[in-house]
Design a protein around this motif. Sequence first.
Motif, PDB file in Angstrom:
ATOM      1  N   VAL A  87      -8.221  27.626  42.428  1.00 49.69           N
ATOM      2  CA  VAL A  87      -8.779  28.752  41.676  1.00 49.69           C
ATOM      3  C   VAL A  87      -7.944  29.029  40.429  1.00 49.69           C
ATOM      4  O   VAL A  87      -8.482  29.279  39.338  1.00 49.69           O
ATOM      5  N   ASN A  88      -6.628  28.981  40.567  1.00 50.32           N
ATOM      6  CA  ASN A  88      -5.738  29.263  39.435  1.00 50.32           C
ATOM      7  C   ASN A  88      -5.930  28.245  38.310  1.00 50.32           C
ATOM      8  O   ASN A  88      -6.009  28.608  37.133  1.00 50.32           O
ATOM      9  N   ILE A  89      -5.982  26.967  38.661  1.00 47.92           N
ATOM     10  CA  ILE A  89      -6.158  25.912  37.656  1.00 47.92           C
ATOM     11  C   ILE A  89      -7.508  26.049  36.971  1.00 47.92           C
ATOM     12  O   ILE A  89      -7.609  25.998  35.735  1.00 47.92           O
ATOM     13  N   THR A  90      -8.551  26.250  37.776  1.00 44.64           N
ATOM     14  CA  THR A  90      -9.907  26.381  37.216  1.00 44.64           C
ATOM     15  C   THR A  90     -10.009  27.600  36.318  1.00 44.64           C
ATOM     16  O   THR A  90     -10.582  27.541  35.222  1.00 44.64           O
ATOM     17  N   THR A  91      -9.437  28.722  36.777  1.00 46.39           N
ATOM     18  CA  THR A  91      -9.487  29.967  35.992  1.00 46.39           C
ATOM     19  C   THR A  91      -8.814  29.789  34.637  1.00 46.39           C
ATOM     20  O   THR A  91      -9.348  30.206  33.603  1.00 46.39           O
ATOM     21  N   ALA A  92      -7.642  29.175  34.635  1.00 42.39           N
ATOM     22  CA  ALA A  92      -6.901  28.971  33.383  1.00 42.39           C
ATOM     23  C   ALA A  92      -7.695  28.097  32.411  1.00 42.39           C
ATOM     24  O   ALA A  92      -7.755  28.389  31.206  1.00 42.39           O
ATOM     25  N   ILE A  93      -8.288  27.037  32.919  1.00 43.51           N
ATOM     26  CA  ILE A  93      -9.059  26.125  32.053  1.00 43.51           C
ATOM     27  C   ILE A  93     -10.266  26.834  31.456  1.00 43.51           C
ATOM     28  O   ILE A  93     -10.520  26.757  30.237  1.00 43.51           O
ATOM     29  N   ILE A  94     -11.019  27.552  32.310  1.00 39.45           N
ATOM     30  CA  ILE A  94     -12.213  28.256  31.820  1.00 39.45           C
ATOM     31  C   ILE A  94     -11.817  29.327  30.811  1.00 39.45           C
ATOM     32  O   ILE A  94     -12.438  29.468  29.743  1.00 39.45           O
ATOM     33  N   ALA A  95     -10.763  30.095  31.138  1.00 38.44           N
ATOM     34  CA  ALA A  95     -10.329  31.185  30.255  1.00 38.44           C
ATOM     35  C   ALA A  95      -9.918  30.657  28.885  1.00 38.44           C
ATOM     36  O   ALA A  95     -10.225  31.272  27.848  1.00 38.44           O
ATOM     37  N   LYS A  96      -9.223  29.539  28.870  1.00 39.41           N
ATOM     38  CA  LYS A  96      -8.791  28.959  27.592  1.00 39.41           C
ATOM     39  C   LYS A  96      -9.989  28.572  26.746  1.00 39.41           C
ATOM     40  O   LYS A  96     -10.025  28.839  25.533  1.00 39.41           O
ATOM     41  N   HIS A  97     -10.976  27.985  27.381  1.00 44.04           N
ATOM     42  CA  HIS A  97     -12.168  27.577  26.639  1.00 44.04           C
ATOM     43  C   HIS A  97     -13.040  28.760  26.220  1.00 44.04           C
ATOM     44  O   HIS A  97     -13.864  28.629  25.320  1.00 44.04           O
ATOM     45  N   LEU A  98     -12.814  29.909  26.863  1.00 42.24           N
ATOM     46  CA  LEU A  98     -13.547  31.116  26.478  1.00 42.24           C
ATOM     47  C   LEU A  98     -12.782  31.956  25.461  1.00 42.24           C
ATOM     48  O   LEU A  98     -13.247  33.024  25.071  1.00 42.24           O
ATOM     49  N   GLY A  99     -11.605  31.495  25.047  1.00 45.92           N
ATOM     50  CA  GLY A  99     -10.911  32.172  23.952  1.00 45.92           C
ATOM     51  C   GLY A  99      -9.569  32.783  24.269  1.00 45.92           C
ATOM     52  O   GLY A  99      -8.926  33.344  23.366  1.00 45.92           O
ATOM     53  N   ALA A 100      -9.091  32.733  25.511  1.00 47.31           N
ATOM     54  CA  ALA A 100      -7.759  33.284  25.825  1.00 47.31           C
ATOM     55  C   ALA A 100      -6.703  32.518  25.031  1.00 47.31           C
ATOM     56  O   ALA A 100      -6.714  31.293  24.990  1.00 47.31           O
ATOM     57  N   LYS A 101      -5.790  33.249  24.401  1.00 49.09           N
ATOM     58  CA  LYS A 101      -4.790  32.597  23.541  1.00 49.09           C
ATOM     59  C   LYS A 101      -3.789  31.776  24.347  1.00 49.09           C
ATOM     60  O   LYS A 101      -3.347  30.719  23.913  1.00 49.09           O
ATOM     61  N   ARG A 102      -3.398  32.266  25.520  1.00 51.87           N
ATOM     62  CA  ARG A 102      -2.401  31.570  26.333  1.00 51.87           C
ATOM     63  C   ARG A 102      -2.760  31.729  27.807  1.00 51.87           C
ATOM     64  O   ARG A 102      -3.204  32.797  28.239  1.00 51.87           O
ATOM     65  N   THR A 103      -2.555  30.670  28.586  1.00 47.45           N
ATOM     66  CA  THR A 103      -2.874  30.721  30.013  1.00 47.45           C
ATOM     67  C   THR A 103      -1.698  30.193  30.847  1.00 47.45           C
ATOM     68  O   THR A 103      -1.010  29.258  30.449  1.00 47.45           O
ATOM     69  N   ILE A 104      -1.505  30.813  32.005  1.00 53.14           N
ATOM     70  CA  ILE A 104      -0.471  30.396  32.955  1.00 53.14           C
ATOM     71  C   ILE A 104      -1.110  30.319  34.338  1.00 53.14           C
ATOM     72  O   ILE A 104      -1.827  31.244  34.746  1.00 53.14           O
ATOM     73  N   ALA A 105      -0.855  29.228  35.057  1.00 50.33           N
ATOM     74  CA  ALA A 105      -1.414  29.060  36.396  1.00 50.33           C
ATOM     75  C   ALA A 105      -0.302  28.851  37.415  1.00 50.33           C
ATOM     76  O   ALA A 105       0.617  28.071  37.187  1.00 50.33           O
ATOM     77  N   ARG A 106      -0.422  29.538  38.536  1.00 53.92           N
ATOM     78  CA  ARG A 106       0.502  29.336  39.647  1.00 53.92           C
ATOM     79  C   ARG A 106       0.031  28.144  40.481  1.00 53.92           C
ATOM     80  O   ARG A 106      -1.155  28.057  40.826  1.00 53.92           O
ATOM     81  N   ILE A 107       0.938  27.225  40.784  1.00 57.17           N
ATOM     82  CA  ILE A 107       0.572  26.032  41.554  1.00 57.17           C
ATOM     83  C   ILE A 107       1.515  25.857  42.743  1.00 57.17           C
ATOM     84  O   ILE A 107       2.607  26.419  42.766  1.00 57.17           O
ATOM     85  N   SER A 108       1.073  25.088  43.710  1.00 55.36           N
ATOM     86  CA  SER A 108       1.924  24.768  44.860  1.00 55.36           C
ATOM     87  C   SER A 108       2.234  23.281  44.920  1.00 55.36           C
ATOM     88  O   SER A 108       3.246  22.879  45.493  1.00 55.36           O
ATOM     89  N   ASN A 109       1.383  22.464  44.324  1.00 53.07           N
ATOM     90  CA  ASN A 109       1.598  21.011  44.302  1.00 53.07           C
ATOM     91  C   ASN A 109       2.608  20.676  43.207  1.00 53.07           C
ATOM     92  O   ASN A 109       2.292  20.688  42.022  1.00 53.07           O
ATOM     93  N   THR A 110       3.822  20.349  43.619  1.00 51.35           N
ATOM     94  CA  THR A 110       4.885  20.143  42.636  1.00 51.35           C
ATOM     95  C   THR A 110       4.718  18.856  41.827  1.00 51.35           C
ATOM     96  O   THR A 110       5.439  18.655  40.853  1.00 51.35           O
ATOM     97  N   GLU A 111       3.787  17.997  42.215  1.00 55.60           N
ATOM     98  CA  GLU A 111       3.503  16.816  41.394  1.00 55.60           C
ATOM     99  C   GLU A 111       3.071  17.240  39.996  1.00 55.60           C
ATOM    100  O   GLU A 111       3.345  16.559  39.017  1.00 55.60           O
TER     101      GLU A 111
END
Length: 446
Positions: free
Chosen positions: A78-102
Amino acid sequence: MRVIIAGVGNVGFHLAKLLCQEGQDIVLIDQAADKLKMAANQVDAATIKGTATSYTVLEEAGVSEADLLIAVTSSEEVNITTAIIAKHLGAKRTIARISNTEFLYKKDKLNLKHLGIDDIISPESLAAREIKRLLKEVAITDSFDFEKGLLQLIGVNIEAKSPLIGKSMIEVAKINPDQSFMTVAILREDETIIPYGDTTFQEGDHVYFVAQPESVEKLLFLSGKKKEGVKSLMILGGSRVGFHAAKILSNKYNVKLIEKDSQKCFELADELPDAMVINGDGRNVELLEEESINEMDAFIAVTGDSETNIISCLVAKKLGVKKTIAMVENMDYIHLSQSIGVDTMINKKLIAANFIFRHVRQGEIVSITSIHGVNAEILEFEVQENSKITQHQLRNLQFPKSAIIGGVIRDGKGLTTPGNFRFQAKDRVVVLSKPECIKKVESYFT
């Protein structure tokens, strides 16, 4: 500054509180109505019930005008998807919390910015880095380096034999004629004290100094301690935090990791060739003694149970371990660490929230850190040509009383700042500030 926070768990809620103190325009998104209600009762923020991956919800939150979107739900997807969608909708900067350290280790190859994610954070990885920082010196409860150690923030407990007890800041200045250190905060029970001339030291105080590196040993002596390094340590719990901590520490220290799940032990042993992985219950005192806990310089408890971590650290202390660190889920526990006998308690979500918070600071901030259990933050500013801080000597600046300047780095040298000190452009200034006056402090550097 308009900030949208997706996810009102511990990280999101703590961020909202910090941002509220800054007077930011905050919008909270979550699917749980009870979490939104609780948050709305404590912070000045708009709330929207729904999923952050919804175009409609993001539009309602004003994503096209957002300066920053922070996705910190419990779901990495959800975090990754939200950040990507928000950026494409005009958010200037996005940060996503992740658990997969890869994602952390391969983020350059993955080109996440191209996808629309400006930054990613892993609370577990950040907690492991925090543990590494805390292990620099046994007698020091906390430490932070400025400009690769030109100035250091250190925290120590004042022991009964300390010559500082009963002395005021003015009296201590007389035994520190070269002004190689400065007291910036005292944690006394649950109160954070910004010290000034007539403030006196008491036995049991947890004191924070900003010091030149050559004065650290002197400070340890004055607080009733001696300088000791860490060589061997024991980690309780093969959680993601335990794994990351063992991975980054085993190339420097002798590390033993205890995990009660036998299958996980095999996996950890494969991934941690430089650490000794032991299958067993770390709550078993006999096991700890068999594994020579009395020879350990530090004990780090990072299981998924806060109470187990705290009790294990207390047992380790009783068995002779000099430094203990416990990971806790309840943020309220952090203030209890010194009073109950655990050297430091950490909360991975609080660490993550503070890490994210640096993205919304004003002024020329170089670095920012929080002190465990202390109601204050340490900030490092770079002075600009016409900053307010350059206009008068320090004593005449009317600097906020809930903040204190601990030192400055100028031309590659760390200096303390007496009352007649005058700041110059390009100086890097170390400030400790309580949350309520951070915005006022920032105005001196903008």
